[in-house]
Design a protein around this motif. Structure first.
Motif, PDB file in Angstrom:
ATOM      1  N   THR A   1       8.276  13.956   1.909  1.00 25.84           N
ATOM      2  CA  THR A   1       8.653  12.878   2.841  1.00 25.84           C
ATOM      3  C   THR A   1       8.294  11.678   2.268  1.00 25.84           C
ATOM      4  O   THR A   1       7.129  11.381   2.018  1.00 25.84           O
ATOM      5  CB  THR A   1       8.334  13.055   4.127  1.00 25.84           C
ATOM      6  N   LEU A   2       9.114  10.692   1.870  1.00 25.11           N
ATOM      7  CA  LEU A   2       8.869   9.025   1.539  1.00 25.11           C
ATOM      8  C   LEU A   2       9.168   8.383   2.773  1.00 25.11           C
ATOM      9  O   LEU A   2      10.513   8.505   3.093  1.00 25.11           O
ATOM     10  CB  LEU A   2       9.900   8.769   0.464  1.00 25.11           C
ATOM     11  N   ASN A   3       8.317   7.751   3.349  1.00 24.92           N
ATOM     12  CA  ASN A   3       8.362   6.962   4.342  1.00 24.92           C
ATOM     13  C   ASN A   3       8.426   5.450   4.020  1.00 24.92           C
ATOM     14  O   ASN A   3       7.509   5.037   3.587  1.00 24.92           O
ATOM     15  CB  ASN A   3       7.479   7.078   5.630  1.00 24.92           C
TER      16      ASN A   3
ATOM     17  N   SER B   1       0.955  -1.254  -0.120  1.00 26.23           N
ATOM     18  CA  SER B   1      -0.074  -0.129   0.084  1.00 26.23           C
ATOM     19  C   SER B   1       0.944   1.101   0.073  1.00 26.23           C
ATOM     20  O   SER B   1       1.913   1.406   0.557  1.00 26.23           O
ATOM     21  CB  SER B   1      -0.951  -0.046   1.239  1.00 26.23           C
ATOM     22  N   ILE B   2       0.188   2.374  -0.655  1.00 25.66           N
ATOM     23  CA  ILE B   2       1.022   3.613  -0.692  1.00 25.66           C
ATOM     24  C   ILE B   2       0.118   4.683  -0.388  1.00 25.66           C
ATOM     25  O   ILE B   2      -1.064   4.377  -0.923  1.00 25.66           O
ATOM     26  CB  ILE B   2       1.865   3.936  -2.200  1.00 25.66           C
ATOM     27  N   TYR B   3       0.194   5.498   0.749  1.00 22.72           N
ATOM     28  CA  TYR B   3      -0.683   6.416   1.286  1.00 22.72           C
ATOM     29  C   TYR B   3      -0.093   7.784   1.104  1.00 22.72           C
ATOM     30  O   TYR B   3       0.909   7.925   1.831  1.00 22.72           O
ATOM     31  CB  TYR B   3      -1.430   6.009   2.445  1.00 22.72           C
ATOM     32  N   TYR B   4      -0.583   8.858   0.644  1.00 21.48           N
ATOM     33  CA  TYR B   4       0.105  10.158   0.699  1.00 21.48           C
ATOM     34  C   TYR B   4      -0.684  10.924   1.679  1.00 21.48           C
ATOM     35  O   TYR B   4      -2.104  11.063   1.415  1.00 21.48           O
ATOM     36  CB  TYR B   4       0.157  10.726  -0.753  1.00 21.48           C
ATOM     37  N   ASP B   5      -0.149  11.334   2.818  1.00 16.98           N
ATOM     38  CA  ASP B   5      -1.000  12.264   3.749  1.00 16.98           C
ATOM     39  C   ASP B   5      -0.637  13.547   3.521  1.00 16.98           C
ATOM     40  O   ASP B   5       0.420  14.241   3.685  1.00 16.98           O
ATOM     41  CB  ASP B   5      -0.452  11.933   5.216  1.00 16.98           C
TER      42      ASP B   5
ATOM     43  N   THR C   1       3.695  13.259   3.355  1.00 19.21           N
ATOM     44  CA  THR C   1       4.508  12.235   3.335  1.00 19.21           C
ATOM     45  C   THR C   1       3.620  10.974   2.861  1.00 19.21           C
ATOM     46  O   THR C   1       2.463  10.772   2.702  1.00 19.21           O
ATOM     47  CB  THR C   1       4.431  11.560   5.009  1.00 19.21           C
ATOM     48  N   ALA C   2       4.474  10.434   1.935  1.00 14.46           N
ATOM     49  CA  ALA C   2       3.934   9.136   1.142  1.00 14.46           C
ATOM     50  C   ALA C   2       4.569   8.031   1.783  1.00 14.46           C
ATOM     51  O   ALA C   2       5.903   7.654   2.134  1.00 14.46           O
ATOM     52  CB  ALA C   2       4.670   9.242  -0.302  1.00 14.46           C
TER      53      ALA C   2
ATOM     54  N   GLU D   1       2.330   7.553 -11.209  1.00 12.41           N
ATOM     55  CA  GLU D   1       1.293   8.650 -11.253  1.00 12.41           C
ATOM     56  C   GLU D   1       1.116   9.398  -9.902  1.00 12.41           C
ATOM     57  O   GLU D   1       0.937  10.655  -9.903  1.00 12.41           O
ATOM     58  CB  GLU D   1       0.062   8.046 -11.705  1.00 12.41           C
ATOM     59  N   LEU D   2       0.838   8.612  -9.098  1.00 12.24           N
ATOM     60  CA  LEU D   2       0.736   9.306  -7.369  1.00 12.24           C
ATOM     61  C   LEU D   2       1.887  10.025  -7.138  1.00 12.24           C
ATOM     62  O   LEU D   2       1.760  11.220  -6.709  1.00 12.24           O
ATOM     63  CB  LEU D   2       0.406   7.993  -6.605  1.00 12.24           C
TER      64      LEU D   2
END
Length: 114
Positions: free
Chosen positions: A52-54, A9-13, A18-19, A38-39
Motif C-alpha cells: 500500500t502506498l499512502n 518523509s517516507i516510512y515503510y511499516d 504500507t509506505a 532503493e526503499l
C-alpha cells in the motif's frame, strides 16, 4: 525503513505493508530520487502479499517523482504476485489526475481517493 528530510518523509511499516509519504517531493532529477527508489525496491523485493502506498499527506510530487512511482508500479506488476493499493486524497490537486495514470500501468491496482 525510513527516509526523513526537512521537506518530506517516507516510512515503510512492515506490519501493515504500507509506505507512508508526507510533505513535498520537489527533488531535482532522478539521482536525487535514488534513496526513494532503493526503499521502494527493497519493499518489492521482500515480496509482500500487498503493498500500500499512502500518498494522502503528500502535498506535491514533481514529474521525476511521478516517474519513480510509475516505474515502481511497473516493477510490482511484473512480479505478478503482489496486490497494490494506492491511497490518495481529492483534497490534494495533483493526485486525482496523476494517480489514475498508475491504474493504466497496472489495471489490478486499487486506487482509493477520499
Amino acid at each position: 525503513m525510513e527516509i526523513r528530510t526537512e521537506n518530506y518523509s517516507i516510512y515503510y511499516d512492515k506490519l501493515t505493508q504500507t509506505a507512508i509519504f508526507n510533505g513535498s517531493l520537489r527533488l531535482s532529477g532522478m539521482e536525487e530520487y535514488d534513496p526513494i527508489v532503493e526503499l521502494l525496491n527493497e519493499v518489492a523485493d521482500t515480496q509482500p502479499s500487498t503493498i500500500t502506498l499512502n500518498l494522502r499527506e503528500l502535498d506535491f510530487l514533481n514529474s521525476s517523482g511521478i516517474n519513480v512511482l510509475s516505474k515502481f508500479v511497473i516493477k510490482v506488476r511484473q512480479k505478478g504476485n503482489i496486490h497494490m493499493v494506492v491511497l490518495g486524497s481529492n483534497n490534494v490537486p495533483w493526485q486525482g489526475k496523476s494517480l489514475k495514470n498508475l491504474q493504466r500501468l497496472m489495471p489490478s491496482l486499487d486506487l482509493l481517493l477520499d
